[in-house]
Design a protein around this motif. Structure first.
Motif, PDB file in Angstrom:
ATOM      1  N   SER A  43      18.681  43.023  42.498  1.00 51.47           N
ATOM      2  CA  SER A  43      18.743  41.809  43.306  1.00 51.47           C
ATOM      3  C   SER A  43      18.115  40.669  42.519  1.00 51.47           C
ATOM      4  O   SER A  43      16.906  40.669  42.259  1.00 51.47           O
ATOM      5  CB  SER A  43      17.992  42.003  44.629  1.00 51.47           C
ATOM      6  N   ASN A 100      10.381  41.821  34.802  1.00 51.14           N
ATOM      7  CA  ASN A 100      11.277  41.072  35.681  1.00 51.14           C
ATOM      8  C   ASN A 100      11.914  39.878  34.979  1.00 51.14           C
ATOM      9  O   ASN A 100      13.057  39.522  35.268  1.00 51.14           O
ATOM     10  CB  ASN A 100      10.523  40.623  36.939  1.00 51.14           C
ATOM     11  N   LYS A 118      17.606  37.652  43.469  1.00 51.10           N
ATOM     12  CA  LYS A 118      16.670  36.905  44.312  1.00 51.10           C
ATOM     13  C   LYS A 118      15.303  37.585  44.348  1.00 51.10           C
ATOM     14  O   LYS A 118      14.261  36.927  44.290  1.00 51.10           O
ATOM     15  CB  LYS A 118      17.225  36.768  45.731  1.00 51.10           C
ATOM     16  N   GLU A 119      15.310  38.915  44.467  1.00 47.52           N
ATOM     17  CA  GLU A 119      14.042  39.652  44.491  1.00 47.52           C
ATOM     18  C   GLU A 119      13.299  39.506  43.168  1.00 47.52           C
ATOM     19  O   GLU A 119      12.074  39.353  43.144  1.00 47.52           O
ATOM     20  CB  GLU A 119      14.304  41.135  44.774  1.00 47.52           C
ATOM     21  N   ALA A 134      11.796  36.125  42.912  1.00 41.83           N
ATOM     22  CA  ALA A 134      10.621  36.043  43.786  1.00 41.83           C
ATOM     23  C   ALA A 134       9.406  36.678  43.115  1.00 41.83           C
ATOM     24  O   ALA A 134       8.283  36.165  43.203  1.00 41.83           O
ATOM     25  CB  ALA A 134      10.913  36.731  45.112  1.00 41.83           C
ATOM     26  N   LYS A 135       9.633  37.793  42.423  1.00 40.17           N
ATOM     27  CA  LYS A 135       8.536  38.472  41.729  1.00 40.17           C
ATOM     28  C   LYS A 135       7.992  37.604  40.597  1.00 40.17           C
ATOM     29  O   LYS A 135       6.783  37.577  40.342  1.00 40.17           O
ATOM     30  CB  LYS A 135       9.015  39.821  41.181  1.00 40.17           C
TER      31      LYS A 135
END
Length: 239
Positions: free
Chosen positions: A167, A191, A169-170, A173-174
């Motif tokens: 993902s 990430n 988006k995830e 966010a991380k």
């Protein structure tokens, strides 16, 4: 894309010459250093020659590329000769193996499979590889060497598993959490590499180019500082 026409007889003859030279080097009256080598002692040279090829390719110098490709070809013939002496396999087995693999992994060229783009070619390649790997109890990531640089490993993980397994988006966010000091350094690097890989950007190449830019910048700054010091020294001497 058309390229230089390859003379099959000439290529085969030169390959045979290389094999014969290596055989002579490994004979009792050959070279002591070459005779002493084993698969394990040659590992460092294979790695070194590969990185030297990277440098040659990035330099764009054809003479350097030809030389480094030759050094890598030497490693292949060297290992094959060692194995041949032990009656395990020879260079013909190596060549036959890669030819069979290329034909098998390109059913859209040598078979009746239809593909619409390069991405589908890669998907078919991984599917065929995984199917063959299952016979040898391997998973889809078994083809990624443990010694491969970490950032390149991340890129290959995304390439092999498919971006649908991540993902974006995830991951973004991380990365944002990192600025709030809620993410450890390893997670930040991982990430960031995943995000670049999902965007089809090789993090290893990007970081390597960034490292070169930093080195050039630092070298330039150092040179300017040396010039300033030299100028000051001359002014002081002139007084």
């Amino acid at each position: 894309m058309a390229g230089k026409i390859i003379n099959k007889n000439s290529a085969g003859k030169e390959m045979q010459n290389l094999v014969e030279v290596m055989q002579k080097l490994r004979e009792k009256k050959g070279c002591p250093w070459d005779r002493k080598q084993t698969h394990k002692t040659l590992i460092k040279y294979a790695l070194e020659e590969t990185y030297e090829l990277f440098d040659a390719i990035e330099s764009g110098n054809d003479n350097d590329i030809v030389e480094e490709l030759g050094d890598i070809l030497l490693q292949i013939v060297f290992h094959a000769q060692i194995a041949s002496e032990q009656k395990r396999f020879d260079v013909a087995d190596v060549i036959r193996g890669i030819v069979n693999k290329l034909v098998e992994r390109h059913p859209h060229v040598f078979g009746n499979v239809k593909v619409k783009d390069a991405e589908e070619v890669i998907a078919n390649w991984e599917r065929i590889k995984l199917a063959n790997g299952k016979k040898r109890t391997k998973d889809r990531f078994s083809g990624i060497p443990y010694i491969l640089p970490a950032l390149l490993t991340t890129f290959r993980i995304v390439e092999k598993s498919g971006k649908e397994n991540f993902s974006q988006k995830e991951i973004e966010a991380k990365i944002r959490k990192a600025s709030e000091k809620k993410l450890n350094p390893a997670e930040l690097i991982l990430n960031s590499a995943l995000l670049l890989s999902l965007r089809k950007k090789n993090p290893e190449e990007i970081l390597r180019k960034a490292n070169r830019k930093i080195m050039l910048k630092l070298n330039l700054a150092e040179k300017k500082e040396e010039e300033k010091n030299e100028s000051r020294s001359k002014k002081t001497s002139a007084r």
